[in-house]
Structures are given as C-alpha cells and as structure tokens.
Design a protein around this motif. Structure first.
Motif, PDB file in Angstrom:
ATOM      1  N   HIS A  86       0.839  -1.209   0.000  1.00 33.25           N
ATOM      2  CA  HIS A  86       0.000   0.000   0.000  1.00 33.25           C
ATOM      3  C   HIS A  86       0.864   1.246   0.000  1.00 33.25           C
ATOM      4  N   TYR A 121       1.211   3.874   1.914  1.00 35.86           N
ATOM      5  CA  TYR A 121       1.973   4.224   3.114  1.00 35.86           C
ATOM      6  C   TYR A 121       3.211   3.358   3.224  1.00 35.86           C
ATOM      7  N   ASN A 181       7.752  13.235   0.332  1.00 33.85           N
ATOM      8  CA  ASN A 181       6.547  13.980   0.667  1.00 33.85           C
ATOM      9  C   ASN A 181       5.380  13.058   0.371  1.00 33.85           C
ATOM     10  N   TYR A 182       4.737  12.583   1.421  1.00 34.69           N
ATOM     11  CA  TYR A 182       3.678  11.591   1.220  1.00 34.69           C
ATOM     12  C   TYR A 182       2.608  12.107   0.259  1.00 34.69           C
ATOM     13  N   GLY A 183       2.393  13.401   0.338  1.00 34.90           N
ATOM     14  CA  GLY A 183       1.351  13.993  -0.513  1.00 34.90           C
ATOM     15  C   GLY A 183       1.631  13.840  -2.000  1.00 34.90           C
ATOM     16  N   TYR A 218       0.740   9.967  -3.916  1.00 34.20           N
ATOM     17  CA  TYR A 218      -0.503   9.450  -4.506  1.00 34.20           C
ATOM     18  C   TYR A 218      -0.699   9.873  -5.958  1.00 34.20           C
ATOM     19  N   PRO A 219      -0.443  11.168  -6.293  1.00 34.52           N
ATOM     20  CA  PRO A 219      -0.511  11.504  -7.727  1.00 34.52           C
ATOM     21  C   PRO A 219       0.454  10.654  -8.551  1.00 34.52           C
ATOM     22  N   LEU A 248       1.486   7.595  -7.888  1.00 35.42           N
ATOM     23  CA  LEU A 248       0.899   6.254  -8.019  1.00 35.42           C
ATOM     24  C   LEU A 248      -0.209   6.241  -9.083  1.00 35.42           C
ATOM     25  N   LEU A 249      -1.045   7.296  -9.064  1.00 36.62           N
ATOM     26  CA  LEU A 249      -2.128   7.379 -10.040  1.00 36.62           C
ATOM     27  C   LEU A 249      -1.573   7.429 -11.462  1.00 36.62           C
ATOM     28  N   LYS A 250      -0.471   8.212 -11.594  1.00 31.71           N
ATOM     29  CA  LYS A 250       0.143   8.344 -12.923  1.00 31.71           C
ATOM     30  C   LYS A 250       0.618   6.982 -13.408  1.00 31.71           C
ATOM     31  N   GLU A 293      -0.410   4.132 -12.479  1.00 33.97           N
ATOM     32  CA  GLU A 293      -1.560   3.271 -12.743  1.00 33.97           C
ATOM     33  C   GLU A 293      -2.192   3.607 -14.094  1.00 33.97           C
ATOM     34  N   HIS A 321      -4.285   5.453   4.601  1.00 30.37           N
ATOM     35  CA  HIS A 321      -2.893   5.878   4.754  1.00 30.37           C
ATOM     36  C   HIS A 321      -2.682   6.483   6.138  1.00 30.37           C
ATOM     37  N   LEU A 361       1.657  14.092   5.553  1.00 27.97           N
ATOM     38  CA  LEU A 361       0.987  13.902   4.269  1.00 27.97           C
ATOM     39  C   LEU A 361       0.929  15.205   3.475  1.00 27.97           C
ATOM     40  N   VAL A 396      -3.538  17.167  -1.032  1.00 30.11           N
ATOM     41  CA  VAL A 396      -3.258  15.918  -1.747  1.00 30.11           C
ATOM     42  C   VAL A 396      -4.379  15.607  -2.725  1.00 30.11           C
ATOM     43  N   ARG A 440      -4.037  15.246 -11.527  1.00 30.81           N
ATOM     44  CA  ARG A 440      -3.442  14.155 -12.257  1.00 30.81           C
ATOM     45  C   ARG A 440      -4.533  13.283 -12.876  1.00 30.81           C
TER      46      ARG A 440
END
Lengths: 114, 872
Positions: free
Chosen positions: A27, A29, A46-48, A51-52, A54-56, A58, B21, B47, B53, B60
């Motif tokens: 996952h 995190y 930077n955790y933020g 996610y973008p 990961l989306l890219k 995907e 998360h 985060l 986010v 995206r």
C-alpha cells in the motif's frame, strides 16, 4: 528535516516501481516508508506527492491496484507491478544507470583536468 | 480505467485511500510511543494536508486540457456575466452581422450554389437564336428542326414555349398557364413523371392525339390527387386532351413560369411553318466531353449555314449556347452578389466593433492578466483563455444570429412577390441547410480567431511585465489607441462604402420610379383577357369581342374611358416585327420593331401623347385601308429629317397585304421594363389584326382598384367562357414589375445594411473617443487647472475624432469606387462616381461621427480638475 534530500523529480516513480518489485504488492503508506528506510532516512518522501505519482503509474499501466487488508487489519489499497511495469522498471533502471555513469564519468574527467 | 470512472466513485476511493494511509501512519506512530492525538497530527502533517493531496491527485486524474477547457469556459461565462453590458452589446452586434450575412447567403445558396434539380445539371444548356437586339431570342420551328438534325455537339435538343389555356370549372372559365414542349423535353432534363408516363417519341405530331402532363400541384388541387386521372380527358380551351401523367412534386422549371399543364408542340399552327416566326426556347444536353464553348461554336456554324440558305428569314440570326443555370438564375445573380457583399461588409464592421470592445476590456484587464502571468499562467494558457472567451462570445452571437436569420429568411421570402417567386422556384427551398450552416460555422471560426488574437496581441510579453510594474493604467493604452483607432478607421471606411452603395442604389430606384413612361400610370385599372379560340378564332369574332369589351368597360360607373392592347406598357420589349419601307433602299437586314395592336381609344385612355397625325378611328377595321401609328424612336431612326406621316411600310418582302400607311406618331411609350431602352415601335389597329389574348385598360375617376371586380365581371357577363387574369392597377403592375422590385429590394436591403453600418461605426468611434477621454482625464484636468479654455478641450478631443473620421471617409471614398463598380449592373441613370451622392453620404457619416464624439468631448470639457488630479 532540511538536511534530508528531496526526492528528485522523475526518480520517485523509479523508486516506487523498484519498491513494489522487491516487496511485492504494497500500500501507499508502505511504499513511502520503505523508500525512506532504504535511503537510510536520507530521503524525505513527501507523502502527498506519492498518490498523484501512483495514479500516474496506474494510468500508464505500470501498476494496478486492489483493496486488501494490512497486517494490522486495516483496509488498504495494494499496488502490484504489471508486466508492462516490469519492463518499464528495467528500462528506467537502465537509463538511470547510464545517466549516473555519464555524470560520474563527467565529474571524474573534470577533476582530471583541474 | 480510473480516469473514466464517475467522479463521485473516484473521489470516494481517494478519500478511502488517504484515510487508510493516515490510519496506517497513526498505528505506526502509536507503536512508536506517541499519543493518538499527536500521532494523527503528525500523520496529517507528513501527508501535506488532506485537501492539498486530493487537489494534486485530481489534477493528475483528469485530462488536463479538458479540465482547463471546462475551467476556462466557466471562467469566460462568469466574465461575460459580470460585464453584462459589454456581453449584451457584443452579442447583439455579432448576431446582427451573422443574421444579415447568413440570411443573404441562404438566398445565394438557393439561387447560385445549389445545383439545378435535374440529372447532371452541368451538361444542360440553354440554346437560343441571337440577333443584334436579342442576345437570346427564341427559335423558329423550322430552325429548330434543322439545328436538331445538323448539330454534332448536343446529345439532345428540345424546345418549349409558354402558352395559356382556358379550363372550364364550375366557377366558369379560368385561365391556366401551360407549356408546350417537344417530346424529349423531360427526358433531357432527367425528370420522370411520378404517375403515368412521359411523351412518346414523335407523340402529338400527328395532331390527332393530344397528350397532356400536369403538375403535381394541379393534380392535387384540381383532381384531388386521384390516380384515376390518368387516361381521363380534359378540355383545354375547348380542345380535348388526354391526361397521360403527373410530374413529381419537386419538379420545377423556372422559365416555364407556373405551368399547370404540359403538352406537345402545336406543329399545325401557321407559326410553326414559318422560319420567321420565333416562339420556341431551346434547352439541350451537351454530349459528353463537349464544352459549352464548343457547342456554341457548332451551333453558330449551323446558323451561318442557314443564313446563306434562307437569307430572307435567317439574315442576322446567330446562335447562343449558355449554361441553363445562367438563364434560370442569371437575372438575380448580380443583385444577390451585391447583397452578399453588403452583408459581408456589415459583418466586417460588426466584427471590428466587437474586436475593439474586446480591446477595451483587455486594456481594463491588463492588471489581471499580469497577475495571472506572474502567478505562473503560461502564455499559451492565457491565449487559450482569450480564445475561449472569444469563442463563447461568438457562439452566443452565432446562435442568436442564426435564430434571427431563420426568421429573417422567412420574412424576406414573404416579401418576394408571388409572380417573381413563380419565376424563381429555387427560392422555395430556402433555409438553413448544411451549406448555410457550414458558412455560418466558417464565419464563426474566423470571428473567434480574430477575437482571441486582438487581446492576445495586446498582451505581448513585454507589455505584460510593464502592466504589473506600473500597476495601473500604463503606456500600454497607447498601443490600444493605435490598434483601436485603426479598427475605427476601418469601420468608418466600410460604412462609407456601404453608404455610397446604398446612396447609388437609392438614386437608381428614385430615377427608375420616375423614369419617363410616355403615359399617365395613375388611375388605370388593367386585366388580361383570354378568349377561347374555338369561339373567337376568327378575326371578326375576336375584333367584335374586343369592341364589346371596350364598350361595356367604358360604361362602368367610375370609368372614364377604356382601351385594349395586345401587350400593356412596362412589360417587355419583344413581340417584334420585321419591317421594310416602301420607296426606301433595303439591304436585307431585319428592321426589328416592337409590334402592338391597340384599340382606337387606347392612347387617350393611358394618356399617351400624340406628336403628329391622328389616332385610329373606331371604324377603322379590316374593311378599311391598313394603317399604322409609329413611335418617335421609329420616326427618328428610319425617317430622320422627314415627315413620316403618309409613308408606307410592310413586311420584309413588301407583300401587298402587309403594306400599311403611317397615320400618326406617338411620343415614346415605355413598352419594356422600367430600366430598358426605348425600341422603335409600331401600333396596329386592334380591329385590323385582332387576337384572342389581349389586355384591357380603363381610366377611372376613382381609386382604380375599386373598379377591378366590376371590370372582370363585365367581361364574364359577355361570355362566361372568356377568362380574365392578372387584375391589377397600372401602378401595382409598375411597382411590382421585376425591375422595380429588384431595384427596390436591393436599395432597401443595402440601405438597411448601410444604416446599421452607420450606427455601428459611429458607436465604434464613440467608444474610441470616450475611452481616450477616460484615459486622459488626468491630463485634461491638468490642462484645465493650468487655465485651458473649455473650447480648447473641445478642440483637443474633436480634433482626434475628426482625424479618424476624415481618414475613414477618405479611405471609404477611394475604395467605394472599385467596390461599387461591381454593382454597375444594378445602377440606373446614375454614374458610379456620382459626386452628389458621395458628398451627401460623406456628410451624413461625418456629421454623425462628430455628433458621436461630441458627447465624450463635452464630458472632457466638464472635467473637474480637482477630482481629475486626485483620481488614481
């Protein structure tokens, strides 16, 4: 925190792919923590921004996701490498090796000249 | 894929993922010894903020271009809503330009672009004889047969001639239009009857069987659309015909007028035997790979051959072959092109007007744009945003314009008189079809590009930086003034061109309606009489009918006098005769003159002026010596410096029965259309050469239209089998005649365009001057504070406006000459370079321009110096 290096643009996806390849389905995190650990806490993800990224990946078809349950019984979205992702990783790793080789050769040469 | 999932599902998945998360992070933190609250805070902190986010993720998640697009469209609409005044004005102006150009284009499309509704219409040509006075004159039947047999260029050659029949109905005899055609006429066009059959080859030549086809409308109206009509007998002018077919609903043939019946040629008539009797119009289909030019050359050589063979009848009879579409739509082509040009110019003004409005707005937004740029908006992104704002504006204007064009087309079609509509059936299919919409789309696209380029050009990178640095109205205003004033000069010049065109057309119309007619057209009521040949075919019978009608008509209450003529004035030059003078040398050339048969009281009734000699006597009939009255043009042409009274002329062979003595000379009567020339004319006594088809004209002491019903009732009382058509007053006839109508509609439409152009361009000038005043408020305040007189301020502002106006008018005057050259065909009695017209419209434009700039000038002069200096 300021001494830690930021993740360079473009290398995050390579790290994500490599992490998933090594660790298997993971996952978001987990991926972030793993990258920090591998870098010996030298890198600050930077955790933020994860996610973008990961989306890219995907959207590009390199990874796919599925909801699952974590070891401590939390619902989490798990990312898995696809065949295309594996190829992508090989290519990016090769490119990276090449780039670093060139850069280090370059740096070496300039030292000689100096 | 993820991007295609409904957004709510995606949002929820994202929220879940982030929640998970954070939970995982909290678990870790708690395990590391933090309190749950601390753990949560740290997790969220790390985060980087949940909403942040999500925003990055959404960016995206959608295709960015689309996202920007919807965003920009929403932004543009918001901007337009915020500036309602600006948006309304811009949209209305655009809609106006669209409406004008699209509706005119719809006419152009219907008349000139849409192909004729026949098989391979490009192969169809109109074939005619050509003489010195007729560019395209009809063929004689013997000539037609020779042309058909001898030519090697035409796949088929067919002829038609218009005629009329009397159809007996329960309401009495009514006159119906019909066309006689050669047997292959419909096959040549590629038209097949929707019911029944076409004419057989050679059908109708024997004269025993009389087949007839009818139009779809006639079938529906008179025969209730019953299929049993095929094979039925129908009596036309008392002659039995057999119905063999019904033509398709969509069939139209403009030169055939409103023909209800179509039958074969009457080859037994005396006209069909004479080479000098020209009554047939030709259509032909070219052979494959034969051009119109080659075909024309082929026909001309045949005509030359016939000229040698039959010098009496064929001398000077050449040939003409032109595309059929030229004959069908040729008349209205120049007017439509001029109107399209006018509408295009109006559109140009409308677009420049909106462009300058957009410039003003761009100017006002300098700061907004500079801020957006400095916040990282790319140049491309800004341009795309301007484009979208322009596109939204254009779209709104176009939709509004198309809706009003739809309405305007209906209105304009209703304004076309029925007669003219019958001659232009292609206009019936008028509407917003694919071609018209494509045209509108093209304009819209270019307008949108223009509207996005103007502000984009304004915001060149350098100026943008300046805009931010100065943070207020900067020197960029000068750039706007340069471009904006150029636009205004363009608008004024275009308005000048339109005004000049409208002025010339109005002059033409004025002169056309006041052209010397040679008679008094007021208080005249007219109608056309068609009597059946069966009863009135003999000369004595027809002459008696004519006399009886005149007598009855003259005794009607309110009628002062009555007369009859074979053809009323102001209709057409034609129905000509070839004459030869007794005692004058003759070289064999045809002396072609208009021939009219009139009753003794005709000239007095219409108020024509007798110059010399006398009128016909009532008693001058077939038993008396043959006499003729000529017009002044004939006298001048053939009797220069001589007294024509008592001289004689006859036909080309001077056959004894044709010789007539001249007894009078009339002042020229306008026999042809209003804009035509006067031809030499001979007037024969109706009593000496009567016909069953003629016009009746009466002079009334009251309103002429009030006697029309009584007049046709009087004719029907004599014989209910006599048909009457076209009841109208002379004034109606003249005003409704095609030339008057074409001149009037072009003058009004171009005049309307010019009026709108005047308003739009003065508004444009007002905008520029007002804006310049608003920019110079401080400077003006300073001047006043330093003691400038009010008059000096007026001068300052008006000078700027005057220069712009002068430039616009000057450019407009210069360019109006080549532009109006192209409407030369539509002008009547005025020169292209009509100084009075040009001066008048220049004065109109100049005065309205100065009035428009007076308002901002007054505002400038009344600036309060204290407030002005405190401003900004």
């Amino acid at each position: 925190m300021s001494e830690k290096a930021d993740v360079w643009q473009g290398t995050l996806s390579l790290m994500v792919l490599k992490t998933i390849e090594t660790m298997g389905p993971l996952h978001g995190y987990g991926i972030a923590r793993r990258i920090e650990q591998i870098s010996g806490n030298q890198l600050c993800v930077n955790y933020g921004t994860l996610y973008p990224a990961l989306l890219k990946l995907e959207q590009e078809g390199s990874i796919e996701s599925e909801w699952g349950v974590s070891e401590n019984n939390r619902k989490a979205k798990y990312y898995r490498l696809t065949r295309a992702g594996r190829k992508q990783l090989e290519k990016e790793a090769r490119d990276w090796a090449q780039t670093t080789a060139i850069v280090s050769r370059f740096l070496g040469a300039s030292e000689d000249l100096a | 894929m993820a991007g295609l999932l409904p957004s709510k599902v995606r949002e929820q998945a994202l929220a879940d993922e982030i929640e998970s998360h954070i939970q995982l992070h909290i678990d870790d933190n708690v395990r590391a010894g933090m309190t749950p609250e601390e753990a949560r805070r740290e997790a969220i902190l790390k985060l980087g903020g949940i909403e942040h986010v999500k925003e990055a993720y959404r960016d995206r998640n959608t295709i960015p271009v689309l996202e920007h697009l919807t965003h920009d469209i929403r932004y543009a609409i918001r901007q337009l809503r915020k500036n309602r005044g600006f948006a309304c004005v811009a949209m209305l102006v655009l809609a106006l330009g669209f409406c004008a150009s699209v509706s005119i284009f719809a006419f152009v499309d219907a008349a000139l672009i849409k192909p004729l509704p026949y098989t391979n219409p490009n192969q169809l040509v109109a074939v005619a004889e050509r003489t010195s006075i007729f560019l395209r004159g009809p063929l004689s039947y013997p000539d037609y047969l020779d042309w058909k047999a001898l030519n090697k260029v035409l796949g088929s050659l067919e002829v038609y001639t218009r005629t009329g029949f009397l159809l007996s109905t329960q309401a009495g005899a009514i006159s119906v239009q019909a066309t006689r055609v050669s047997d292959g006429f419909f096959r040549t066009l590629g038209v097949r009857p929707v019911l029944g059959r076409d004419f057989y080859k050679g059908e109708g030549l024997s004269g025993t069987a009389r087949p007839v086809l009818m139009s779809y409308a006639t079938w529906q109206k008179r025969y209730g659309g019953k299929k049993t009509v095929i094979g039925q007998g129908v009596s036309l002018s008392g002659i039995p015909f057999t119905v063999i077919g019904v033509l398709p609903r969509e069939f139209e043939f403009a030169p055939g007028d409103r023909a209800e019946f179509w039958t074969t040629l009457d080859t037994s008539s005396s006209c069909a035997t004479r080479r000098s009797c020209h009554n047939l119009d030709g259509i032909a289909r070219l052979k494959d790979d034969i051009s119109v030019r080659t075909a024309a050359a082929g026909m001309i050589s045949i005509a030359k051959q016939l000229e040698k063979q039959y010098p009496d009848s064929n001398r000077g009879q050449g040939a003409s072959v032109v595309p059929l579409s030229d004959v069908i739509t040729g008349d209205i082509r120049p007017i439509l092109l001029v109107l399209l040009g006018g509408a295009g110019l109006l559109l140009l003004i409308a677009c420049s007007n909106v462009a300058s409005l957009l410039l003003v707005r761009a100017e006002a937004r300098t700061r907004e744009v500079a801020v957006r740029r400095s916040l990282g908006a790319s140049h491309a992104r800004l341009i795309s945003q301007f484009f979208i704002e322009g596109a939204v504006l254009v779209l709104a204007g176009a939709v509004l314009g198309l809706a009003s064009a739809h309405w305007a087309i209906q209105l304009l079609t209703k304004l076309v008189p029925e007669d003219l509509m019958a001659r232009t059936p292609f206009l019936l299919s008028l509407g917003l079809n694919v071609r018209v919409l494509a045209f509108a789309g093209t304009i819209a696209f270019f307008a949108a590009v223009l509207f996005s380029l103007t502000p984009a050009m304004h915001f060149s990178r350098a100026e943008m930086r300046k805009g931010l640095a100065e943070g207020s109205w900067g020197s960029s205003g000068n750039a706007w003034r340069r471009l904006g004033s150029k636009l205004v000069v363009l608008e004024l010049a275009t308005a000048m061109v339109l005004l000049a065109g409208a002025g010339l057309l109005a002059q033409s119309l004025y002169r056309l309606l006041r052209v010397e007619l040679g008679f008094q057209p007021d208080h005249l009521a007219t109608l056309v009489v068609a009597a059946p040949d069966i009863t009135y075919g003999k000369d004595e019978a027809a002459a008696a009918l004519g006399r009886q009608i005149v007598r009855r008509a003259a005794s009607l209450p309110g009628v002062k006098s009555a007369g009859i003529a074979s053809q009323l004035p102001v209709s057409f030059n034609g129905n000509t005769d070839w004459i030869r003078f007794v005692g004058k040398p003759y070289n064999g050339e045809h002396n072609e003159v208009n021939q009219r048969e009139v009753s003794s009281g005709y000239f007095r009734t219409i108020g024509a002026k007798l110059l010399r000699g006398r009128y016909f006597a009532v008693a001058e009939d077939a038993s008396k010596p043959r006499v003729v009255i000529i017009n002044q043009a004939l006298a001048k042409k053939y009797f220069p410096g001589e007294d024509p009274i008592g001289k004689q002329f006859g036909d080309s062979n001077l056959s004894p029965s044709s010789i007539r003595q001249i007894i009078g000379v009339m002042d020229d009567i306008k026999e042809g259309s209003l804009d035509s020339d006067i031809w030499p004319a001979e007037y024969l006594p109706f009593n000496q050469s009567p016909d069953t088809y003629f016009s009746v004209v009466v002079r009334t002491s009251q309103a002429p239209d009030s006697v029309l019903p009584a007049l046709s009732a009087a004719v029907h009382r004599i014989d209910s089998n006599v048909g009457t058509i076209d009841e109208a007053t002379m004034a109606e006839r003249i005003n409704g005649s095609p030339s008057a109508w074409l001149h009037r509609s072009s003058a009004w439409l171009v005049g309307g365009f010019a009026g709108l152009a005047l308003v739009l361009s003065t508004i444009g000038l007002y905008g520029v001057v007002a804006y310049s005043v608003s920019k110079r408020t401080r400077e003006i305040g300073m001047r006043i504070a330093l003691g400038a007189e009010q008059s000096a301020i007026y001068r300052l502002i008006l000078k700027e406006a005057a220069w712009l106006t002068l430039a616009g008018v000057a450019i407009g005057v210069v360019s109006s000459v080549p532009v109006t050259t192209f409407m030369r065909n539509l002008l009547f009695g005025v020169q292209l370079w009509d100084t009075a017209t040009l001066l008048t419209v220049a004065a109109v434009l100049g005065v309205s321009a100065l009035l428009a700039s007076y308002i901002p000038a007054r505002r400038a002069a009344s600036v309060n110096p204290l407030e002005a200096l405190r401003a900004e």
